[in-house]
Design a protein around this motif. Structure first.
Motif, PDB file in Angstrom:
ATOM      1  N   ALA A 284      76.986  34.789  68.097  1.00  0.00           N
ATOM      2  CA  ALA A 284      75.633  34.281  67.868  1.00  0.00           C
ATOM      3  C   ALA A 284      74.553  35.260  68.307  1.00  0.00           C
ATOM      4  CB  ALA A 284      75.454  32.943  68.585  1.00  0.00           C
ATOM      5  N   ASP A 285      74.670  35.816  69.500  1.00  0.00           N
ATOM      6  CA  ASP A 285      73.617  36.679  70.023  1.00  0.00           C
ATOM      7  C   ASP A 285      73.389  37.888  69.114  1.00  0.00           C
ATOM      8  OD1 ASP A 285      71.747  37.244  72.219  1.00  0.00           O
ATOM      9  OD2 ASP A 285      72.989  39.014  72.521  1.00  0.00           O
ATOM     10  N   GLU A 286      74.474  38.589  68.766  1.00  0.00           N
ATOM     11  CA  GLU A 286      74.375  39.786  67.917  1.00  0.00           C
ATOM     12  C   GLU A 286      73.827  39.448  66.533  1.00  0.00           C
ATOM     13  OE1 GLU A 286      77.354  42.669  65.375  1.00  0.00           O
ATOM     14  OE2 GLU A 286      78.186  41.584  67.091  1.00  0.00           O
ATOM     15  N   LEU A 287      74.363  38.398  65.912  1.00  0.00           N
ATOM     16  CA  LEU A 287      74.021  38.121  64.518  1.00  0.00           C
ATOM     17  C   LEU A 287      72.640  37.490  64.364  1.00  0.00           C
ATOM     18  CD1 LEU A 287      77.497  36.960  63.158  1.00  0.00           C
ATOM     19  CD2 LEU A 287      76.480  39.241  63.147  1.00  0.00           C
ATOM     20  N   VAL A 288      72.212  36.699  65.336  1.00  0.00           N
ATOM     21  CA  VAL A 288      70.849  36.177  65.276  1.00  0.00           C
ATOM     22  C   VAL A 288      69.848  37.315  65.482  1.00  0.00           C
ATOM     23  CG1 VAL A 288      69.152  34.667  66.400  1.00  0.00           C
ATOM     24  CG2 VAL A 288      71.461  33.816  65.935  1.00  0.00           C
ATOM     25  N   LEU A 289      70.167  38.261  66.369  1.00  0.00           N
ATOM     26  CA  LEU A 289      69.324  39.442  66.543  1.00  0.00           C
ATOM     27  C   LEU A 289      69.175  40.217  65.238  1.00  0.00           C
ATOM     28  CD1 LEU A 289      70.136  41.196  69.961  1.00  0.00           C
ATOM     29  CD2 LEU A 289      67.876  40.647  69.053  1.00  0.00           C
ATOM     30  N   LYS A 290      70.287  40.416  64.534  1.00  0.00           N
ATOM     31  CA  LYS A 290      70.256  41.160  63.266  1.00  0.00           C
ATOM     32  C   LYS A 290      69.446  40.401  62.215  1.00  0.00           C
ATOM     33  CE  LYS A 290      74.504  43.834  63.855  1.00  0.00           C
ATOM     34  NZ  LYS A 290      75.885  44.095  63.382  1.00  0.00           N
ATOM     35  N   GLU A 291      69.550  39.071  62.226  1.00  0.00           N
ATOM     36  CA  GLU A 291      68.758  38.279  61.291  1.00  0.00           C
ATOM     37  C   GLU A 291      67.268  38.433  61.588  1.00  0.00           C
ATOM     38  OE1 GLU A 291      67.904  35.917  58.083  1.00  0.00           O
ATOM     39  OE2 GLU A 291      69.870  36.721  58.663  1.00  0.00           O
ATOM     40  N   LYS A 292      66.911  38.466  62.857  1.00  0.00           N
ATOM     41  CA  LYS A 292      65.508  38.642  63.239  1.00  0.00           C
ATOM     42  C   LYS A 292      65.007  40.017  62.816  1.00  0.00           C
ATOM     43  CE  LYS A 292      64.259  36.783  67.328  1.00  0.00           C
ATOM     44  NZ  LYS A 292      64.321  36.447  68.776  1.00  0.00           N
ATOM     45  N   ILE A 293      65.845  41.026  62.942  1.00  0.00           N
ATOM     46  CA  ILE A 293      65.459  42.382  62.515  1.00  0.00           C
ATOM     47  C   ILE A 293      65.152  42.393  61.016  1.00  0.00           C
ATOM     48  CG2 ILE A 293      66.332  44.735  62.158  1.00  0.00           C
ATOM     49  CD1 ILE A 293      67.905  44.338  64.828  1.00  0.00           C
ATOM     50  N   GLY A 294      66.017  41.766  60.221  1.00  0.00           N
ATOM     51  CA  GLY A 294      65.783  41.686  58.787  1.00  0.00           C
ATOM     52  C   GLY A 294      64.518  40.902  58.457  1.00  0.00           C
ATOM     53  N   TRP A 302      56.347  45.762  62.216  1.00  0.00           N
ATOM     54  CA  TRP A 302      57.148  46.879  62.694  1.00  0.00           C
ATOM     55  C   TRP A 302      57.287  46.920  64.221  1.00  0.00           C
ATOM     56  CZ3 TRP A 302      60.001  47.957  58.986  1.00  0.00           C
ATOM     57  CH2 TRP A 302      59.529  47.982  57.668  1.00  0.00           C
ATOM     58  N   GLY A 303      56.322  46.391  64.917  1.00  0.00           N
ATOM     59  CA  GLY A 303      56.456  46.314  66.369  1.00  0.00           C
ATOM     60  C   GLY A 303      57.602  45.413  66.778  1.00  0.00           C
ATOM     61  N   ASN A 304      57.668  44.225  66.178  1.00  0.00           N
ATOM     62  CA  ASN A 304      58.781  43.307  66.448  1.00  0.00           C
ATOM     63  C   ASN A 304      60.109  43.866  65.936  1.00  0.00           C
ATOM     64  OD1 ASN A 304      57.706  41.092  67.890  1.00  0.00           O
ATOM     65  ND2 ASN A 304      56.742  40.295  66.029  1.00  0.00           N
ATOM     66  N   PHE A 305      60.047  44.543  64.808  1.00  0.00           N
ATOM     67  CA  PHE A 305      61.242  45.181  64.249  1.00  0.00           C
ATOM     68  C   PHE A 305      61.823  46.163  65.267  1.00  0.00           C
ATOM     69  CE2 PHE A 305      63.155  48.794  62.004  1.00  0.00           C
ATOM     70  CZ  PHE A 305      64.055  48.181  61.148  1.00  0.00           C
ATOM     71  N   ILE A 306      60.994  47.055  65.779  1.00  0.00           N
ATOM     72  CA  ILE A 306      61.440  48.060  66.753  1.00  0.00           C
ATOM     73  C   ILE A 306      61.978  47.383  68.008  1.00  0.00           C
ATOM     74  CG2 ILE A 306      60.619  49.871  68.317  1.00  0.00           C
ATOM     75  CD1 ILE A 306      58.657  50.673  66.039  1.00  0.00           C
ATOM     76  N   LYS A 307      61.260  46.389  68.516  1.00  0.00           N
ATOM     77  CA  LYS A 307      61.660  45.686  69.738  1.00  0.00           C
ATOM     78  C   LYS A 307      63.072  45.113  69.601  1.00  0.00           C
ATOM     79  CE  LYS A 307      60.509  41.481  72.325  1.00  0.00           C
ATOM     80  NZ  LYS A 307      59.564  40.328  72.416  1.00  0.00           N
ATOM     81  N   HIS A 308      63.367  44.506  68.470  1.00  0.00           N
ATOM     82  CA  HIS A 308      64.671  43.846  68.305  1.00  0.00           C
ATOM     83  C   HIS A 308      65.786  44.828  67.977  1.00  0.00           C
ATOM     84  CE1 HIS A 308      62.068  40.294  68.282  1.00  0.00           C
ATOM     85  NE2 HIS A 308      63.147  39.643  68.695  1.00  0.00           N
ATOM     86  N   HIS A 316      74.321  45.323  72.192  1.00  0.00           N
ATOM     87  CA  HIS A 316      75.490  45.341  71.299  1.00  0.00           C
ATOM     88  C   HIS A 316      75.684  46.719  70.664  1.00  0.00           C
ATOM     89  CE1 HIS A 316      75.722  40.955  71.615  1.00  0.00           C
ATOM     90  NE2 HIS A 316      74.405  40.945  71.445  1.00  0.00           N
ATOM     91  N   GLY A 317      75.429  47.754  71.444  1.00  0.00           N
ATOM     92  CA  GLY A 317      75.536  49.109  70.906  1.00  0.00           C
ATOM     93  C   GLY A 317      76.881  49.427  70.303  1.00  0.00           C
ATOM     94  N   ASN A 318      77.955  48.919  70.919  1.00  0.00           N
ATOM     95  CA  ASN A 318      79.305  49.182  70.410  1.00  0.00           C
ATOM     96  C   ASN A 318      79.560  48.504  69.061  1.00  0.00           C
ATOM     97  OD1 ASN A 318      79.938  50.709  72.660  1.00  0.00           O
ATOM     98  ND2 ASN A 318      80.786  48.970  73.792  1.00  0.00           N
ATOM     99  N   ALA A 319      78.837  47.418  68.814  1.00  0.00           N
ATOM    100  CA  ALA A 319      79.017  46.690  67.550  1.00  0.00           C
ATOM    101  C   ALA A 319      78.068  47.171  66.464  1.00  0.00           C
ATOM    102  CB  ALA A 319      78.818  45.192  67.779  1.00  0.00           C
ATOM    103  N   LEU A 320      77.120  48.036  66.832  1.00  0.00           N
ATOM    104  CA  LEU A 320      76.142  48.533  65.853  1.00  0.00           C
ATOM    105  C   LEU A 320      76.737  49.725  65.118  1.00  0.00           C
ATOM    106  CD1 LEU A 320      73.309  48.412  64.651  1.00  0.00           C
ATOM    107  CD2 LEU A 320      72.514  49.856  66.543  1.00  0.00           C
ATOM    108  N   LYS A 321      77.090  49.507  63.857  1.00  0.00           N
ATOM    109  CA  LYS A 321      77.723  50.559  63.072  1.00  0.00           C
ATOM    110  C   LYS A 321      76.709  51.633  62.689  1.00  0.00           C
ATOM    111  CE  LYS A 321      81.305  47.602  61.094  1.00  0.00           C
ATOM    112  NZ  LYS A 321      81.874  47.046  59.848  1.00  0.00           N
ATOM    113  N   SER A 322      77.219  52.842  62.479  1.00  0.00           N
ATOM    114  CA  SER A 322      76.359  53.973  62.166  1.00  0.00           C
ATOM    115  C   SER A 322      75.531  53.728  60.902  1.00  0.00           C
ATOM    116  CB  SER A 322      77.197  55.240  61.996  1.00  0.00           C
ATOM    117  OG  SER A 322      76.389  56.333  61.645  1.00  0.00           O
ATOM    118  N   ASP A 323      76.157  53.146  59.869  1.00  0.00           N
ATOM    119  CA  ASP A 323      75.408  52.932  58.629  1.00  0.00           C
ATOM    120  C   ASP A 323      74.329  51.856  58.802  1.00  0.00           C
ATOM    121  OD1 ASP A 323      77.273  50.914  58.872  1.00  0.00           O
ATOM    122  OD2 ASP A 323      77.766  50.823  56.745  1.00  0.00           O
ATOM    123  N   GLU A 324      74.574  50.864  59.677  1.00  0.00           N
ATOM    124  CA  GLU A 324      73.542  49.867  59.970  1.00  0.00           C
ATOM    125  C   GLU A 324      72.343  50.523  60.652  1.00  0.00           C
ATOM    126  OE1 GLU A 324      75.442  45.554  60.861  1.00  0.00           O
ATOM    127  OE2 GLU A 324      76.051  47.118  62.271  1.00  0.00           O
TER     128      GLU A 324
END
Length: 413
Positions: A284-294, A302-308, A316-324
């Protein structure tokens, strides 16, 4: 002139051999004649349904049908029909003679996609079909299926429709329907397979890889396919050798989160997080964060985009893929002209780009530097991108370099 004619005469047998080493398509002028020949020679019939505008059809004709190993097998086993479904002003007399039969075969056998390959037995009964470009090995495999009742399309569908088919038959039928581009039928068969197969059968590597497509395309997080993958994610990933189940689970949960956000009149991120955390505490934590970024990207906040993005990197750096991460950098670099935001995009990109021969990152580096006014550095990175890019991509990159050199506005990629 006589010498030229002699040369042509000498080369003619070789030319003839080159033309005839692949599939020999019939010169019969109608379907009745083909049926008579197949009966007389005790051969199956292969029909390549194609059109003049179909690029995969042309690719098959040039790259597969001309091969000796393909021709040897097809010429021995089949009467081969090259059936042009459409018409053109350049059609030969023989092609025109097939117009009526082409229309009938298209209608009777529901030919909707091209190329479609139809296989008939000696009596003219359809036994197998498949659709789309195939490499030589895959094509010959499908051709051999026409003689194998365990893999024949029509035979498999008959077995599915009569009685209580085994899970193995359902899976084979689903694969055959997929190859015939009957996607709804394939999805239905996969669902039936999933409901009847044992865990051991579902854990087979070939089954996992084939069924995955239908789970993510046709099911939701409430369906049994998702729940099976969720229960057995680690085991499935170890069988296949990469995180196929984990990726599928995350993708489907993300779709559920996106649907929830879309349906919300007023978005309350805390409520959405609590709901998802109750159901999917590991994700939940990782995927809700990614939804907020989108979400903030679409809103151009862009300020909120950068923050999230920064929160995602930290937690979740280990789960953040290079292409993402590359996509986030690309989005920010092209979405804003505010210098402080571009500086963040530059920092993100520079953390990985400096010692790598990466065309995409070099282009983004050049874009950001140019937008913040560092023209010479930008030109240097654009030249690096051109140097390491593949040939088909170089002209477009050269055009951007010229734009930079002329101090004009660069396009959004």
């Amino acid at each position: 002139m006589k010498f030229l004619k002699f040369l042509i005469w000498m080369m003619f047998p070789c030319f003839l051999h080159a033309q005839n080493q692949g599939i020999n398509f019939t010169t019969n002028s109608d379907w009745i004649a083909v049926l008579a020949q197949a009966k007389k020679e005790n051969k199956y019939i292969f029909v390549d349904c194609n059109t003049t505008w179909c690029l995969p059809c042309q690719k098959m004709a040039k790259e597969v049908f001309t091969l000796k190993e393909v021709g040897d097998f097809m010429n021995e086993k089949f009467i081969n029909v090259y059936l042009q479904i459409d018409s053109s002003k350049n059609d030969s007399g023989n092609q025109k003679s097939w117009y009526r039969d082409a229309a009938n075969l298209k209608r009777i056998h529901s030919v909707m996609n091209y190329p479609t390959f139809l296989y008939f037995d000696q009596d003219g009964k359809l036994v197998h079909r498949n659709v789309g470009f195939l490499d030589p090995q895959a094509f010959l495999q499908q051709v051999r299926f026409a003689f194998d009742q365990n893999n024949q399309y029509v035979s498999l569908m008959d077995r599915v429709n009569s009685g209580n088919p085994s899970p193995e038959i359902l899976l084979s039928a689903a694969m055959a329907a997929q190859n015939a581009y009957e996607l709804k039928r394939a999805a239905n068969l996969v669902t039936r397979y999933f409901n009847s197969a044992s865990d051991k059968q579902l854990m087979d590597k070939n089954s996992i890889q084939f069924v995955k497509f239908y789970i993510e395309s046709n099911q939701t997080t409430a369906d049994p396919g998702f729940k099976f993958y969720q229960r057995n994610a680690s085991k499935i990933d170890s069988i296949v050798g990469y995180p196929v189940a984990s990726d599928l689970i995350k993708k489907m949960i993300s779709q559920e989160i996106s649907a929830t956000v879309k349906e919300s009149i007023t978005i309350n991120w805390n409520t959405i997080y609590k709901m998802m955390n109750a159901k999917y505490p590991m994700f939940a934590d990782e995927l809700v964060l990614k939804e907020k970024i989108g979400y903030f990207s679409n809103k151009k906040e862009w300020g909120n985009f950068i923050k999230h993005v920064e929160l995602l990197k930290y937690a979740h750096g280990n789960a953040l893929k290079s292409d993402e991460f590359n996509n986030y950098i690309f989005t920010l670099a092209n979405g804003t002209n505010l210098k402080q935001h571009l500086q963040t995009a530059l920092k993100w990109n520079s953390s990985e780009v400096l010692n790598k021969e990466d065309v995409f990152k070099s282009i983004i580096q050049a874009t950001i530097l140019y937008k913040i006014g560092k023209k010479n550095e930008a030109i240097s990175w654009q030249k690096k991108a051109i140097k390491i890019a593949e040939s088909p991509n170089k002209p477009a990159l050269v055009e951007v370099l010229k734009i930079m050199q002329e101090n004009k506005k660069i396009p959004v990629y």
